[in-house]
Design an enzyme around this catalytic site. Sequence first.
Site, PDB file in Angstrom:
ATOM      1  CE  LYS A  83      -4.506  -0.221   1.841  1.00 42.40           C
ATOM      2  NZ  LYS A  83      -5.321  -0.213   3.041  1.00 42.40           N
TER       3      LYS A  83
HETATM    4  O1  G3P Z   1      -9.525   0.503   4.136  1.00 49.78           O
HETATM    5  C1  G3P Z   1      -9.324   1.752   4.677  1.00 49.78           C
HETATM    6  C2  G3P Z   1      -9.934   1.800   5.958  1.00 49.78           C
HETATM    7  O2  G3P Z   1      -9.097   0.931   6.762  1.00 49.78           O
HETATM    8  C3  G3P Z   1     -10.156   3.221   6.509  1.00 49.78           C
HETATM    9  O3  G3P Z   1     -11.189   3.130   7.099  1.00 49.78           O
HETATM   10  O4  G3P Z   1     -12.912   3.476   8.877  1.00 49.78           O
HETATM   11  O5  G3P Z   1     -10.527   4.351   9.157  1.00 49.78           O
HETATM   12  O6  G3P Z   1     -11.930   5.445   7.301  1.00 49.78           O
HETATM   13  P1  G3P Z   1     -11.819   4.045   8.180  1.00 49.78           P
END
Ligand code: G3P
Length: 224
Positions: A84
């Site tokens: 990533k």
């Molecule tokens: O896949 C990306 C994710 O891990 C981010 O999620 O909920 O932290 O915005 P969030």
Amino acid sequence: MRLFLDTANIEQIRHGVRLGVVSGITTNPSIISREGKVDYQSLVKEICSIVPGPVSTEVLSQDAQGMIAEAREIAKWAENITVKIPASLDGIEATSVLAKENIKVNLTLCFSLNQAILGATAGATFVSPFVGRLDDIGEDGMKVVADIAQYLCYYQLPTQVIAASIRHPQHCLAAARAGAHIATVPYKVLLQMIQHPLTDIGIKRFTEDWEKVMGAKSIDPGKL
Ligand code: G3P
């Protein structure tokens, strides 16, 4: 649309794989740190050995040379590693170099079609628009997913769009309708996707009707 799990928790990953519906994993530094002070490499290698598909693992460097060096190292950990890389200018430079070395890149922290265009052009295997975080600031996260999916399809590009930062089952429905190749979902959302009260009521009613007449709760396979 394929489903990835957005977690580094081994129990959750094992369950998702056992269900037969999880074909990849995405992690990030926040997700890894939720597992405590772990050995990063060992944890990622264990995840890679459980999951039959791509496992996204993020670099921490912010400059292109640092990202490239980290990615080359991480890519050696397992065959199914995807690195990533954030959607910054340095990230695009790193993606171009890594793609030429056949190292799979998931362009992360992607918030616009323009970032996705640069990622796909640089050779990223995946681009990950963060739907929930765009919704959080009053933008339409799923519109970005739909625009990217349409762009990749129109130009017949091999890059796949992963709808990320998924917060609830409605996001999964919208991702499928928007043409996302993949949605990466938290474990909680995966469990929520199967829930329907009419299914629970139906199972209960079938069992009760059967039991009333047959006097048993289940079928004895030996007597079939
Ligand atoms: O896949 C990306 C994710 O891990 C981010 O999620 O909920 O932290 O915005 P969030």
